[in-house]
Design a protein around this motif. Structure first.
Motif, short mmCIF file in Angstrom:
data_model
loop_
_atom_site.label_atom_id
_atom_site.label_comp_id
_atom_site.label_asym_id
_atom_site.label_seq_id
_atom_site.Cartn_x
_atom_site.Cartn_y
_atom_site.Cartn_z
N ARG A 121 48.57 -2.78 34.81
CA ARG A 121 48.92 -1.60 35.61
C ARG A 121 49.32 -0.51 34.63
N VAL A 177 62.31 -1.32 39.75
CA VAL A 177 61.47 -1.39 40.95
C VAL A 177 59.99 -1.25 40.62
N ARG A 180 55.94 -5.42 38.07
CA ARG A 180 55.61 -6.59 38.88
C ARG A 180 56.51 -7.77 38.60
N VAL A 183 59.31 -6.57 41.22
CA VAL A 183 58.85 -6.26 42.57
C VAL A 183 57.34 -6.33 42.59
N MET A 185 53.86 -6.21 44.96
CA MET A 185 53.30 -5.94 46.29
C MET A 185 51.82 -6.21 46.25
N ASP A 186 51.21 -6.24 47.42
CA ASP A 186 49.78 -6.54 47.49
C ASP A 186 48.96 -5.28 47.67
N LEU A 188 46.84 -2.10 48.24
CA LEU A 188 47.04 -0.68 48.03
C LEU A 188 48.51 -0.34 47.81
N ASN A 189 49.39 -1.11 48.41
CA ASN A 189 50.82 -0.86 48.22
C ASN A 189 51.20 -0.96 46.76
N ASP A 190 50.52 -1.88 46.08
CA ASP A 190 50.79 -2.00 44.66
C ASP A 190 50.38 -0.72 43.95
N GLY A 191 49.32 -0.09 44.43
CA GLY A 191 48.92 1.19 43.85
C GLY A 191 50.00 2.24 44.07
N ILE A 192 50.54 2.29 45.28
CA ILE A 192 51.59 3.28 45.57
C ILE A 192 52.78 3.05 44.65
N LEU A 193 53.16 1.78 44.56
CA LEU A 193 54.31 1.44 43.72
C LEU A 193 54.01 1.77 42.26
N ASN A 194 52.82 1.44 41.84
CA ASN A 194 52.39 1.72 40.48
C ASN A 194 52.59 3.19 40.14
N TRP A 195 52.22 4.06 41.06
CA TRP A 195 52.32 5.48 40.74
C TRP A 195 53.68 6.06 41.03
N PHE A 196 54.43 5.41 41.90
CA PHE A 196 55.84 5.78 42.01
C PHE A 196 56.49 5.57 40.65
#
Lengths: 464, 360
Positions: A121, A177, A180, A183, A185-186, A188-196
């Motif tokens: 990521r 946060v 991985r 935290v 996630m699976d 697309l959410n992982d994408g959101i988290l990745n860019w957060f």
């Protein structure tokens, strides 16, 4: 014995961080340069998996982001916070220990990334053991600095302290946060988290630290107070509120919820407010002191950084607009933008702080002012070439993607841009080597200079 | 020192709380709420599962309870390890052409970590599966420049046979379910851009009479030059290049083509067929030339589909006699035959590179 390896001497930890940072700068930039060359000569390292572009890229990004810029910024924080609080660092020993931890992470992380031990990521490629160590390091630093602030000898906190302490609040949270290890996630959410995460290590760590450092450097170098204290605090709070939700602007055309995209776009635009307030404050503080740029190299670095800050922060909100993003997303334009922030702006800021701080802490004059100037010009010209070539390459790619021409039809038109980028990269790499050499020689050769003569750190006239 | 203690954090506790509280609030809004509301409720019918299952359809798990990946799942790990996502995105945007149908949130439900990608140095791979044969991928991964001159994709010749085979399996799985769903083809059908006035206005420029024999003759010449390599000299979809294609070129003898209007023909030729190797000829040919082609295509016999038995070849010998091949292709062939020997090569149904594969 423990004294030798875990010194308790005042000022030893910022030096340790800074020297390590310079080492990682050379390594990290070298990896980046080799990766860039592979765009011009794709078969350069054919068959050597450790040196393939995809291995070099995460090694480069993590080493310059965590090894160089973070360590240099931490060193500056360890230097600035005690200075502004008119006190000693809570524990030099602890900070030196943290520096060992951090160096271990960067070194072992570099090797493991080259060997494909990656999380996959962007900006969060370090695997579990390193993530935990980074977090431990951050916690120790935060503890150390907060204890320092609590035992300060001044009543009110200067804005730099706000910025730097803010960074040490946010960064452990962001790191916690965003990885991985902690935290997961699976989909697309992982994408959101990745860019957060990806955007917030920029916003809540590099930006706040960098701006904090610049707020320290400008008044210090010019000898005049900052133009407006309330404006600087206004900038701090607006960054605190506006930066964090913007990460989704990296995913504007992906199938994430529309409201989330709208939020990201609105807050990205709102970022103009803190940026303009910070820049206005810098430039107004310079009123009457502009002549100093000709003689004062640390100040020149910081103000050049402020210029690039202007560029990157105009680009940022502009790119986050859907229409623009539609066009330039996925292209090298964005890579150029990322480098203006981390290399153009914050690297210039912190180099200024290092030239000044190292002379302060060691009590020695810099070995060669001529080399400082070479460093400045090579870095500036190299970076300018680098930035413009990537931006132009990005626009060319944007045409290709927008009109859906097959890649093979236009990829060759990018060749000159890759070349110019490599040339710019070579210049910047050379400048970093000069920087490292200059600091190394300063450590070795020059004798202690009386403190009062160090005030304007590198005046040109007295150079070798 | 005792004095300092008194200054302490007084007056700064509230700001510190605000900093932490606001950050946490933002985290909840922009990360946790999407996580709770989005994918878990709508895993889509196209969501891939990269895990092994037993006969009852239960997911196989190892001692630690982690699902055992299947070949494509292992390939996905190679894809991540080798960092393909630094250059290839995996989401088709609304404005994208040529990358197949769009990808929606639920399609990713079972995949983690994400490999959406942020930069397109190479094309999007969401729908790459089944587009090209395994042998092409192996050769291309080993030496991209042998297949696409000027490509800057790195060579992955260092990959072991297992990894290579898994990676290709993964590439072939991309977009597979979307591709199999006939609904997704209709999306393209529906995109018949009568409204694209600029496109049609341009097409009117020097438009010849498409029903004249002269136009058809002119079209035949253009067809031989540009199209026969794939579609075959008689338009049966059996040109020599078709050999290496998973999605074979159209066979114009199918009666289905009788239903095509002039405009449909024209549009297809001009815009290509997304998700296949069919180029967008409007990038290369003038409207006038494309109309000649339409005139020619219309004249092809479309009463009864001719089932093709054999691909036209430039020279079959070239493929067998490896001494005449450039070194880079010899390497690929050696790799493939080694993979065949040790059982890691699974050719996809789309066609083998040597020998003649089945028809349309």
């Amino acid at each position: 014995m423990s004294n030798k390896f875990l010194s308790n001497e005042e000022g030893s930890s910022p030096k340790f961080f800074w020297y390590s940072a310079i080492f990682w700068l050379v390594i990290g930039m070298g990896a980046g340069l080799l990766g860039a060359l592979e765009f011009s000569f794709p078969d350069l390292t054919k068959g050597v998996e450790q040196l393939s572009f995809t291995r070099l890229r995460p090694a480069h990004v993590n080493t310059v982001a965590f090894g160089w810029l973070s360590m240099a910024n931490i060193g500056s924080a360890l230097f600035i916070i005690p200075a502004l609080c008119k006190t000693k660092l809570f524990s030099e020993k602890l900070a030196n220990f943290t520096c060992y931890v951090w160096n271990f992470v960067i070194g072992a992380g570099f090797i493991s990334l080259l060997n494909g031990y990656t999380e996959g990521r962007e900006y969060a490629e370090y695997r579990e053991p390193f993530d935990i160590l980074v977090l431990v390091g951050l916690a120790l630093l935060s503890y150390n600095l907060f204890r320092t602030v609590l035992t300060r000898n001044v009543k009110k906190l200067y804005v730099s302290v706000w910025y730097i302490m803010g960074a040490f609040f946010w960064m452990p949270l962001v790191y916690l946060v965003g990885n991985r290890t902690f935290v997961a996630m699976d989909g697309l959410n992982d994408g959101i988290l990745n860019w957060f995460y990806g955007h917030n290590i920029l916003g809540m760590w590099f930006t706040v630290l960098g701006v904090g450092i610049a707020y320290y450097m400008v008044p210090k170098m010019t000898g005049r107070p900052v133009w407006s204290h309330s404006l600087s605090m206004f900038g701090f709070w607006t960054i605190a509120f506006f930066y964090a939700p913007t990460g989704t602007h990296h995913l504007l055309q992906s199938p994430v919820p529309e409201w989330l995209k709208a939020l990201a776009v609105i807050f990205s635009a709102a970022l103009l407010i803190p940026v303009i307030s910070v820049l206005v404050n810098f430039y107004m503080s310079m009123k009457g002191s502009w002549w100093m740029l000709t003689t004062n190299m640390p100040l020149r670095f910081v103000l050049t950084g402020a210029f690039w800050y202007f560029i990157t922060c105009i680009q940022g909100p502009f790119q986050a607009m859907r229409g623009v993003n539609w066009y330039i997303h996925f292209t090298q334009w964005v890579v150029g933008h990322a480098h203006v922030a981390l290399l153009g702006t914050f690297t210039f800021f912190v180099i200024g702080a290092m030239y000044y701080g190292l002379q302060r802490l060691t009590g020695r004059r810099i070995y060669s002012v001529r080399l400082v100037k070479w460093h400045y010009w090579l870095l500036l010209v190299g970076f300018t070439l680098f930035f413009f070539s990537l931006t132009i390459a990005g626009l060319q790619q944007a045409v290709g993607w927008a009109l859906a021409y097959p890649v093979a039809q236009w990829s060759l038109t990018l060749v000159p841009m890759w070349m110019v980028r490599s040339i710019g990269g070579t210049m910047m790499f050379a400048s970093s080597c000069l920087f490292a050499y200059n600091i190394f020689m300063t450590m070795r050769e020059n004798s202690i200079t009386p403190k009062d003569q160090l005030d304007i750190a590198v005046p040109v006239e007295e150079g070798k | 020192m005792s004095d300092n203690k008194k200054i302490g954090a007084r007056g700064y506790v509230l700001p510190a709380l605000v900093v932490i509280f606001s950050f946490s609030l933002i985290y909840i809004v922009v990360v946790l709420i999407p996580d709770m509301t989005m994918v878990k409720i709508h895993p889509s019918e196209y969501a891939m599962e990269y895990v092994q299952k037993d006969e009852k359809g239960e997911i196989l798990r190892d001692d630690k309870g982690i699902p055992v990946p299947n070949a494509a799942g292992r390939g996905r790990k190679v894809y991540i390890k080798e960092g393909c996502f630094y250059c290839h995105s995996q989401f088709v945007r609304p404005q994208d052409r040529d990358f197949g149908s769009r990808v929606y949130a639920g399609d990713y439900a079972n995949e983690t970590p994400n490999i959406l990608g942020t930069s397109r140095t190479g094309p999007d791979l969401s729908n790459e599966g089944q587009k090209l044969p395994d042998a092409w991928h192996i050769g291309h991964l080993r030496d991209p420049r042998a297949y696409t001159p000027g490509s800057i994709m790195p060579s992955f010749s260092f990959l072991g046979d297992e990894d290579m085979s898994d990676l290709v399996e993964y590439i072939q799985s991309l977009g597979q379910k979307r591709f199999e769903d006939p609904k997704n083809r209709q999306i393209y059908e529906a995109y018949y851009p009568e409204a694209d006035t600029a496109f049609w206005k341009k097409s009117e420029h020097h438009k010849p009479n498409v029903d004249s024999a002269a136009a058809a003759n002119a079209g035949a010449g253009i067809f031989r030059q540009n199209c026969a390599v794939c579609h075959g000299t008689n338009g049966l979809g059996n040109g020599p290049n078709a050999l290496a294609m998973a999605k074979k070129p159209a066979n114009f003898s199918e009666p289905f083509y009788k239903s095509y209007s002039d405009k449909t023909w024209y549009y297809r030729v001009a815009e290509g067929v997304p998700g296949t190797r069919m180029p967008r000829w409007k990038l290369k040919l003038a409207p006038e030339q494309m109309w000649y082609l339409v005139a020619y295509l219309k004249t092809l016999p479309q009463e009864k589909e001719v089932i093709i038995e054999k691909f036209q070849t430039i020279n079959d010998k070239d493929w067998e006699d490896q001494s005449s091949l450039p070194q880079r292709l010899v390497d690929t062939y050696e790799n493939i035959s080694r993979m065949k020997d040790n059982g890691t090569y699974k050719s996809n149904p789309g066609g083998e590179i040597e020998g003649v594969a089945g028809g349309h």
